[in-house]
Structures are given as C-alpha cells and as structure tokens.
Write a protein that holds these residues in place. Structure first.
Motif, PDB file in Angstrom:
ATOM      1  N   ILE A   1      16.855  36.598  84.281  1.00  0.00           N
ATOM      2  CA  ILE A   1      15.585  36.201  83.768  1.00  0.00           C
ATOM      3  C   ILE A   1      15.027  35.175  84.230  1.00  0.00           C
ATOM      4  O   ILE A   1      13.918  35.252  84.808  1.00  0.00           O
ATOM      5  N   ASP A   2      15.752  34.255  84.717  1.00  0.00           N
ATOM      6  CA  ASP A   2      15.360  32.878  85.534  1.00  0.00           C
ATOM      7  C   ASP A   2      15.048  33.491  87.097  1.00  0.00           C
ATOM      8  O   ASP A   2      14.123  32.575  87.381  1.00  0.00           O
ATOM      9  N   ALA A   3      15.777  34.342  87.437  1.00  0.00           N
ATOM     10  CA  ALA A   3      15.265  34.882  88.721  1.00  0.00           C
ATOM     11  C   ALA A   3      13.984  35.435  88.962  1.00  0.00           C
ATOM     12  O   ALA A   3      13.540  36.041  90.047  1.00  0.00           O
ATOM     13  N   ALA A   4      13.539  36.281  87.960  1.00  0.00           N
ATOM     14  CA  ALA A   4      12.222  37.219  87.661  1.00  0.00           C
ATOM     15  C   ALA A   4      11.115  36.569  88.371  1.00  0.00           C
ATOM     16  O   ALA A   4      10.997  35.344  87.988  1.00  0.00           O
TER      17      ALA A   4
ATOM     18  N   GLY B   1      23.258  48.983  78.350  1.00  0.00           N
ATOM     19  CA  GLY B   1      24.406  48.781  77.631  1.00  0.00           C
ATOM     20  C   GLY B   1      25.035  47.275  77.547  1.00  0.00           C
ATOM     21  O   GLY B   1      24.499  46.438  78.288  1.00  0.00           O
ATOM     22  N   GLY B   2      26.391  47.442  76.894  1.00  0.00           N
ATOM     23  CA  GLY B   2      27.034  46.255  77.156  1.00  0.00           C
ATOM     24  C   GLY B   2      26.749  45.240  76.171  1.00  0.00           C
ATOM     25  O   GLY B   2      25.719  45.005  75.466  1.00  0.00           O
ATOM     26  N   VAL B   3      27.439  43.992  76.042  1.00  0.00           N
ATOM     27  CA  VAL B   3      27.337  42.819  75.233  1.00  0.00           C
ATOM     28  C   VAL B   3      26.958  41.655  76.365  1.00  0.00           C
ATOM     29  O   VAL B   3      27.640  41.464  77.129  1.00  0.00           O
ATOM     30  N   HIS B   4      25.706  41.046  75.796  1.00  0.00           N
ATOM     31  CA  HIS B   4      25.356  39.783  76.569  1.00  0.00           C
ATOM     32  C   HIS B   4      25.248  38.727  75.773  1.00  0.00           C
ATOM     33  O   HIS B   4      24.495  38.626  74.699  1.00  0.00           O
ATOM     34  N   THR B   5      25.674  37.701  75.976  1.00  0.00           N
ATOM     35  CA  THR B   5      26.015  36.456  75.114  1.00  0.00           C
ATOM     36  C   THR B   5      25.007  35.252  75.533  1.00  0.00           C
ATOM     37  O   THR B   5      24.570  35.228  76.834  1.00  0.00           O
ATOM     38  N   GLY B   6      24.111  35.138  74.508  1.00  0.00           N
ATOM     39  CA  GLY B   6      22.982  34.054  74.631  1.00  0.00           C
ATOM     40  C   GLY B   6      23.281  32.839  74.196  1.00  0.00           C
ATOM     41  O   GLY B   6      24.685  32.655  74.201  1.00  0.00           O
ATOM     42  N   PRO B   7      22.475  32.138  73.975  1.00  0.00           N
ATOM     43  CA  PRO B   7      21.027  32.362  73.682  1.00  0.00           C
ATOM     44  C   PRO B   7      20.303  32.554  74.797  1.00  0.00           C
ATOM     45  O   PRO B   7      20.680  32.083  76.093  1.00  0.00           O
ATOM     46  N   PHE B   8      18.929  33.266  74.794  1.00  0.00           N
ATOM     47  CA  PHE B   8      18.277  33.486  75.965  1.00  0.00           C
ATOM     48  C   PHE B   8      16.822  32.911  75.794  1.00  0.00           C
ATOM     49  O   PHE B   8      16.255  32.746  74.860  1.00  0.00           O
ATOM     50  N   ALA B   9      16.256  32.493  76.992  1.00  0.00           N
ATOM     51  CA  ALA B   9      15.121  31.936  77.202  1.00  0.00           C
ATOM     52  C   ALA B   9      14.144  32.549  78.279  1.00  0.00           C
ATOM     53  O   ALA B   9      14.663  32.575  79.106  1.00  0.00           O
ATOM     54  N   ILE B  10      13.047  32.899  77.697  1.00  0.00           N
ATOM     55  CA  ILE B  10      12.051  33.761  78.713  1.00  0.00           C
ATOM     56  C   ILE B  10      10.823  33.013  78.946  1.00  0.00           C
ATOM     57  O   ILE B  10      10.120  32.701  78.240  1.00  0.00           O
ATOM     58  N   GLU B  11      10.905  32.546  80.110  1.00  0.00           N
ATOM     59  CA  GLU B  11       9.688  31.500  80.593  1.00  0.00           C
ATOM     60  C   GLU B  11       8.785  32.031  81.526  1.00  0.00           C
ATOM     61  O   GLU B  11       7.940  31.273  82.047  1.00  0.00           O
ATOM     62  N   THR B  12       8.951  33.465  81.930  1.00  0.00           N
ATOM     63  CA  THR B  12       8.161  33.902  82.957  1.00  0.00           C
ATOM     64  C   THR B  12       7.631  35.484  82.179  1.00  0.00           C
ATOM     65  O   THR B  12       8.252  36.243  81.619  1.00  0.00           O
ATOM     66  N   PRO B  13       6.403  35.891  82.543  1.00  0.00           N
ATOM     67  CA  PRO B  13       5.952  36.939  82.237  1.00  0.00           C
ATOM     68  C   PRO B  13       6.618  38.177  82.621  1.00  0.00           C
ATOM     69  O   PRO B  13       6.890  38.323  83.783  1.00  0.00           O
ATOM     70  N   LEU B  14       7.137  38.949  81.755  1.00  0.00           N
ATOM     71  CA  LEU B  14       7.998  40.170  82.484  1.00  0.00           C
ATOM     72  C   LEU B  14       8.343  41.238  81.243  1.00  0.00           C
ATOM     73  O   LEU B  14       7.984  40.770  80.167  1.00  0.00           O
TER      74      LEU B  14
ATOM     75  N   VAL C   1      18.112  33.760  69.031  1.00  0.00           N
ATOM     76  CA  VAL C   1      18.810  34.241  69.952  1.00  0.00           C
ATOM     77  C   VAL C   1      18.049  34.522  71.215  1.00  0.00           C
ATOM     78  O   VAL C   1      18.286  34.534  72.245  1.00  0.00           O
ATOM     79  N   VAL C   2      16.879  34.943  71.169  1.00  0.00           N
ATOM     80  CA  VAL C   2      15.726  34.771  72.233  1.00  0.00           C
ATOM     81  C   VAL C   2      14.470  34.219  71.888  1.00  0.00           C
ATOM     82  O   VAL C   2      14.039  34.279  70.598  1.00  0.00           O
ATOM     83  N   THR C   3      14.251  33.247  72.948  1.00  0.00           N
ATOM     84  CA  THR C   3      13.159  32.631  72.710  1.00  0.00           C
ATOM     85  C   THR C   3      12.190  32.659  73.726  1.00  0.00           C
ATOM     86  O   THR C   3      12.342  32.688  74.794  1.00  0.00           O
ATOM     87  N   ILE C   4      10.842  33.249  73.393  1.00  0.00           N
ATOM     88  CA  ILE C   4       9.660  33.489  74.514  1.00  0.00           C
ATOM     89  C   ILE C   4       8.768  32.456  74.456  1.00  0.00           C
ATOM     90  O   ILE C   4       8.243  32.307  73.459  1.00  0.00           O
ATOM     91  N   THR C   5       8.720  31.744  75.554  1.00  0.00           N
ATOM     92  CA  THR C   5       7.595  30.677  75.762  1.00  0.00           C
ATOM     93  C   THR C   5       6.398  31.246  76.555  1.00  0.00           C
ATOM     94  O   THR C   5       5.469  30.466  76.787  1.00  0.00           O
ATOM     95  N   ALA C   6       6.846  32.099  77.540  1.00  0.00           N
ATOM     96  CA  ALA C   6       5.581  32.779  78.468  1.00  0.00           C
ATOM     97  C   ALA C   6       4.890  33.634  77.682  1.00  0.00           C
ATOM     98  O   ALA C   6       5.134  34.310  76.664  1.00  0.00           O
ATOM     99  N   SER C   7       3.493  33.880  78.222  1.00  0.00           N
ATOM    100  CA  SER C   7       2.844  34.939  77.545  1.00  0.00           C
ATOM    101  C   SER C   7       3.082  36.163  78.516  1.00  0.00           C
ATOM    102  O   SER C   7       3.509  36.347  79.409  1.00  0.00           O
ATOM    103  N   ASP C   8       2.503  37.148  77.681  1.00  0.00           N
ATOM    104  CA  ASP C   8       2.631  38.596  78.318  1.00  0.00           C
ATOM    105  C   ASP C   8       4.079  39.025  78.519  1.00  0.00           C
ATOM    106  O   ASP C   8       4.526  39.546  79.873  1.00  0.00           O
ATOM    107  N   VAL C   9       4.985  38.849  77.569  1.00  0.00           N
ATOM    108  CA  VAL C   9       6.524  39.399  77.719  1.00  0.00           C
ATOM    109  C   VAL C   9       6.632  40.527  76.735  1.00  0.00           C
ATOM    110  O   VAL C   9       6.076  40.636  75.653  1.00  0.00           O
TER     111      VAL C   9
END
Length: 465
Positions: free
Chosen positions: A28-31, A41-54, A72-80
């Motif tokens: 997510i950070d590299a996007a 699939g699979g299990v992905h351990t968070g929490p997660f932060a999305i700061e880029t439109p994606l 669990v997921v925090t969206i701070t960018a627009s258009d996610v």
C-alpha cells in the motif's frame, strides 16, 4: 567472489535464503496514485493505513485482521476503493470510535466486504460522497472481561477461580458500535448491505442528502437511527426483529418509501418513531407486527400515504405536540389497539385530496359508489392518559368488554373522549394486506374470542352456583 557466486547460484536453484515478501502495508505504501493492488487470499495482519488514492481488490476473500487495538483499516486519502475482503478484530473502545473501516477521505467506495467482530463496521467521519454497497456487517459476539466468581455465575459457559478471572461474555447493546455510521457527511449512497448484531444498523448524524436502499437490518437496537440529518431518502429497506425499527429525530424533509418494518417488539418496539421531525414523506411502507406501528411526538407537517399499519399491538400513537400531519389512503386495521391519541392536536388531518383511510369494513356506507363512505369513521381511546400513570392498564386493550364499549362509543361523537375522526374513510383497502399480516390478525381475533368465551363460561358457572 566465490561466496557471491554461491549465493547467486543458490537463489537461482531455490536452495538459498528466501527473500522476505513485502507486507500488505508495504505494498500500500509503495503504490502510486490510481494503482490497483490485488490481494489473493490468506491472512494479513494490520492495522492498515491508506494514504494514497488506490483500489484494494481482494481475490478469494483475503482476511485483513486487526489486533483489537484500533481501526483495522483507516482511509485518509480521497478516491479509495476497498472490495472483496474480510475484516475482523477492531478495537472495542467506543470513546475512540474504533471501526472495521474508518473513512477520513472523500469519495470512498466500500463494496462487497465482510466485516465481523468489529465495534463500528464502516464509519464515515466528516467526508462526503461515500458509496457503501453489498457489504455484510456483524457486530462483536463477545468481549473478554475480568469477572468475580459471583459475576461469572451469570454466564453458563464461564467459570473462574475463587480470586476471579477473565471470560468471554456477550457484549451489551449499548457497548457495541453501529453497523454503518455517518457523521457530518453529505451525498453518500448506502445500498444492498446486510447488518446484524450491532448497536444500531444505520446511524446518521448531521449527514444530509443520503440515499439508502435495499438494505436488510436485523437483531440490532434501532434499524434506522438518525439525528439532525435533512433531505435523506430511504427506499426498499427491511428492518426486522430489532428492538425498534427506527428512531428518526430532529430532522427535516426525509423520504421514507417502500420499506418494511416488521416484528420490532421490545417495550419500545416501534416501526416508525418520529421525534421532532418536520416535512417528511412516508409512502407505501409496511409496518406489521410491531409494538407500535407509527409514533409521533413533537412532529409537524409530515405526510403519510398508502402505508400498511396492521397486526401491531398498537397501530398509532400521537402526542398533543404533533400537529398538521396528514394521513390519506393508508390501511390501518387488524391492530390489537387502533390508536393511542390522548391529547392529540386537532390540526392533524385524516384525508388527503378528499380521500381518507381504510380502517376496516364495519359501519361504512357508500351510496354513490365512489369508494368513499358517507358515514365517518371514528376510533376512540378509552385508556387515554391513564397509560402514563398506570403502565399495566394497557393490558386491557383488545379485551372483549373494552372492545364492546369502544364500539358503542364510536357512535356517540359528543362525548369528550380522545378520538380520531376520518370524515371520508375508504370502503375498500387501498393497498394489499400481506398474507402474514392477515394470518396474524386472524390469530389475534381468535385469541380475543377465546378470552371472551372463557369469561362468559366462568360467569355462567358463577351464576349457577
């Protein structure tokens, strides 16, 4: 040099050290803005932060697992966009508004996700034009609590040491979050979601111009709850098996059309509850098998048309502070008690465009065959304000003696008894009463008849002693 060559050939042959795969948060950070991240699939351990439109796109329902500490997921960018994932294990602190998905960016799209064991499901905080669709949201079933031995005995599957201990116990409704929560958000769209075992199914505060349709809410406190939220529309939703179907408060200009409010039967089990609501339009809704079908308090200039209010314990309840409301072409029948109207304002109207409501077939006369009775319909409320003073007096509603007395007093309009007078009642139902409502009405009538026969039998026995 030899070491370098050995490591190189080892990697090529797959027998050397394995490079660590980037975590989902690393991806997510590299996007770049506008990228699509496919999570398989699979299990992905968070929490997660999305700061880029994606776009975060799940395949085979990957599991994004929180650590019971925050969102669990925090969206701070627009258009996610988040689609096709499973989200669990948010924090459980109401003071921190912990959520499965916390939206702090404009134009978020949350589609086809399964959220479970989260406090709030999806929380939109101060941002506009969110689209929330096709999600399934379940509240937390239990929460770990430290209990004394005496407290532990209250739960059948919980035992602790004499010094006390920790057990997983059911989370009380006031300690749960809401399924979908909008705060200070406008122009959002909420469709085709299923919500259950949260505090409230959908909760809007200071959120205007929202469109909510085709959602199913069950086993919550209030299916639809909003405050200070104007010009919203709710269509084709189902609110069933909740403590109350709705609690609509301090708002103006809402449209509530084609919804089902069924089997909301707690002590305050209302289908539609209006508190300080103005200029609302309630059309073609089904309010069936609730404690009270429609309750109005301090609400003015609302319009009710073509609604079915049937097989409830009480059809209508109105206070004297509710004025200038209009009712026309509604089907109001088969309720154990038609209306509680003590102190009701005379400014309310029981016809729209010279057409009243259908209250049942008794006492009607249509001489010119225009579908409207020349004989007004009158329902009386004998219990009146006594309900507030003596709560158990309402148990008399529907009893044979009270029913007979009410039937007689309907024909004596001069008495000072709280009542509704529909000057132009319909002689035929304006809308079809569902089979479930008809069967419930038949059961209710059979129950009243059985009670009446028992009373007559006991009276006969006493007389012959």
């Amino acid at each position: 040099m030899r070491l370098f060559l050995a490591l190189t050939f080892g990697f090529l042959l797959g027998i050397g050290p394995v490079l660590a795969q980037p975590s989902l948060q690393d991806r997510i950070d590299a996007a770049a803005p506008g990228d699509t991240i496919i999570v398989d699939g699979g299990v992905h351990t968070g929490p997660f932060a999305i700061e880029t439109p994606l776009v975060l796109m799940g395949q085979n329902r990957p599991h994004l697992q929180g650590q019971d500490s925050t969102h669990v997921v925090t969206i701070t960018a627009s258009d996610v966009t988040i689609q096709g994932v499973r989200i669990t294990d948010s924090g459980k602190q109401l003071g921190q508004d912990h959520a499965g998905i916390m939206v702090k960016g404009h134009r978020a799209t949350i589609r086809d996700n399964h959220l479970a064991d989260v406090l709030h499901g999806i929380y939109v905080k101060g941002k506009d034009r969110a689209v929330i669709t096709e999600n399934r949201i379940e509240g937390p079933p239990t929460i770990p609590r430290r209990l004394t031995p005496e407290e532990a005995r209250s739960y059948s599957d919980c035992s602790v040491s004499p010094e006390g201990g920790t057990c997983e116990v059911p989370l009380a409704s006031p300690q749960r979050g809401n399924g979908i929560h909008l705060w200070n958000s406008v122009h959002s769209t909420i469709t085709h979601n299923t919500v259950h075992h949260t505090r409230d199914g959908t909760y809007f505060s200071h959120s205007d111009h929202t469109y909510a349709a085709h959602n199913r809410i069950h086993d919550v406190r209030y299916g639809l709850h909003f405050m200070y939220s104007d010009d919203n529309a709710f269509e084709h939703n189902t609110f069933v098996d909740n403590a109350s179907g709705s609690a609509l408060m301090y708002s103006d200009g809402i449209d509530v059309r084609h919804n089902v409010f069924r089997n909301n039967r707690s002590q305050r089990g209302y289908g539609l509850l209006l508190q300080t609501m103005t200029n609302g339009r309630f059309v073609d809704n089904r309010l069936v098998q609730n404690g009270t079908g429609i309750y109005l308090e301090n609400s003015t200039r609302n319009v009710f048309r073509k609604n079915v209010v049937a097989a409830n314990y009480r059809g209508l309840r109105m206070t004297g502070s509710s004025m200038e409301n209009r009712f026309g072409r509604n089907l109001i029948r088969g309720n154990l008690h038609t209306a509680a109207v003590a102190g009701m304002s005379e400014t309310n109207e029981w016809e729209i465009d010279n057409v009243g409501n259908y209250w049942g077939p008794r006492g009607l006369l249509d001489l010119n065959s225009d579908g409207i009775s020349e004989v007004p319909y009158r329902t009386v409320d004998l219990l009146g304000g006594r309900r507030e003073e003596f709560a158990y007096v309402d148990l008399l509603a529907g009893s044979p003696g009270l029913t007979l007395l009410e039937e007689a007093l309907r024909r004596v309009s001069s008495l000072d008894i709280p009542s509704i007078v529909d000057e132009r009642p319909l002689v035929r139902p304006p809308v079809r009463l569902s089979g479930a409502a008809e069967s419930t009405r038949a059961v209710g009538l059979a129950f009243v008849l059985a009670v009446g026969l028992i009373v007559l039998w006991r009276y006969s026995v006493i007389q012959h002693r």
